[in-house]
Write a protein that holds these residues in place. Sequence first.
Motif, PDB file in Angstrom:
ATOM      1  N   LYS A  14       0.696  -1.206  -0.335  1.00 49.87           N
ATOM      2  CA  LYS A  14      -0.305  -0.030  -0.039  1.00 49.87           C
ATOM      3  C   LYS A  14       1.079   1.382  -0.155  1.00 49.87           C
ATOM      4  N   ILE A  15       1.654   1.347   0.658  1.00 52.25           N
ATOM      5  CA  ILE A  15       3.073   2.301   0.552  1.00 52.25           C
ATOM      6  C   ILE A  15       3.926   2.600  -0.153  1.00 52.25           C
ATOM      7  N   GLU A  16       3.986   1.458  -0.318  1.00 58.55           N
ATOM      8  CA  GLU A  16       5.529   1.262  -1.840  1.00 58.55           C
ATOM      9  C   GLU A  16       5.274   1.978  -3.039  1.00 58.55           C
ATOM     10  N   ALA A  17       6.510   2.270  -3.924  1.00 53.75           N
ATOM     11  CA  ALA A  17       5.681   1.935  -5.270  1.00 53.75           C
ATOM     12  C   ALA A  17       5.869   0.310  -5.541  1.00 53.75           C
ATOM     13  N   ASP A  18       7.501  -0.135  -4.896  1.00 56.30           N
ATOM     14  CA  ASP A  18       7.361  -1.483  -5.455  1.00 56.30           C
ATOM     15  C   ASP A  18       8.391  -2.298  -4.140  1.00 56.30           C
ATOM     16  N   PRO A  19       6.887  -2.802  -3.464  1.00 59.36           N
ATOM     17  CA  PRO A  19       6.935  -3.560  -2.948  1.00 59.36           C
ATOM     18  C   PRO A  19       8.507  -4.407  -2.316  1.00 59.36           C
ATOM     19  N   SER A  20       8.331  -5.370  -3.806  1.00 60.69           N
ATOM     20  CA  SER A  20      10.399  -5.785  -3.140  1.00 60.69           C
ATOM     21  C   SER A  20      10.567  -5.375  -3.303  1.00 60.69           C
ATOM     22  N   ARG A  21      11.364  -3.840  -3.679  1.00 60.38           N
ATOM     23  CA  ARG A  21      12.522  -3.278  -3.046  1.00 60.38           C
ATOM     24  C   ARG A  21      12.034  -1.987  -2.355  1.00 60.38           C
TER      25      ARG A  21
END
Length: 229
Positions: free
Chosen positions: A207-214
């Motif tokens: 929900k808050i990260e542009a790229d949750p994996s990074r």
Amino acid sequence: MQVSDKNVKVLVIDDEAQIRNLLRMALSGYGYEVKEAANGKEGLNFALTFKPDIIILDLGLPDADGIEVIKKLREWSSTPIIVLSVREQENDKIMALDSGADDYVTKPFGMGELLARIRTALRHRTMVTPQMSIELDDLKIDLATRKIMVGEKEVKLTPTEYEILKILALNAGKVVTHKQLLKEVWGPMYENEVHYLRIYIAQIRKKIEADPSRPRHLITEPGVGYRLI
């Protein structure tokens, strides 16, 4: 928010003269005022009289264990504490952080990394405004209205997700241990249920990260906990 290095007072508590000399020369070169202590008793006395803005503390002191020094400091002081130690075990890191340290750097260390950790700890002191609004780049957390914004977009969190993010935000820049998060969100009976956190942290990142994996904001400290930066 930028923090000026001028007039910032640093207390170094370390029994190794070489480390103290290195830190004094390096930090003085960046405009910090440095005071040195060679043992725990001297360090606690200087913490009272010198009134440092930040404390750099070794755990292996000749007259006291650094963990005990942290606990004594936390009885009356909220000054940021960065542990600088040769101890690399996760348990040592967790114990120091749970006792009240703000960060943990292992020896040998890079001066660039230590300076960055110092700046982060100093910024943390001024992150929460009187309106209880916290801004970390594009992430905005209004604790009064429980409103979360990423850029211009409002993000909806579940009550549990919000509690986790709130605790991390109030400790922005600091490592919050698994035990601390679990205890505050779910209660003392859940201090070992680390899998709860993994699930919720993954959901928050989506929900808050542009790229949750990074992730840029919600960082994992392996085996220890999480840090919001």
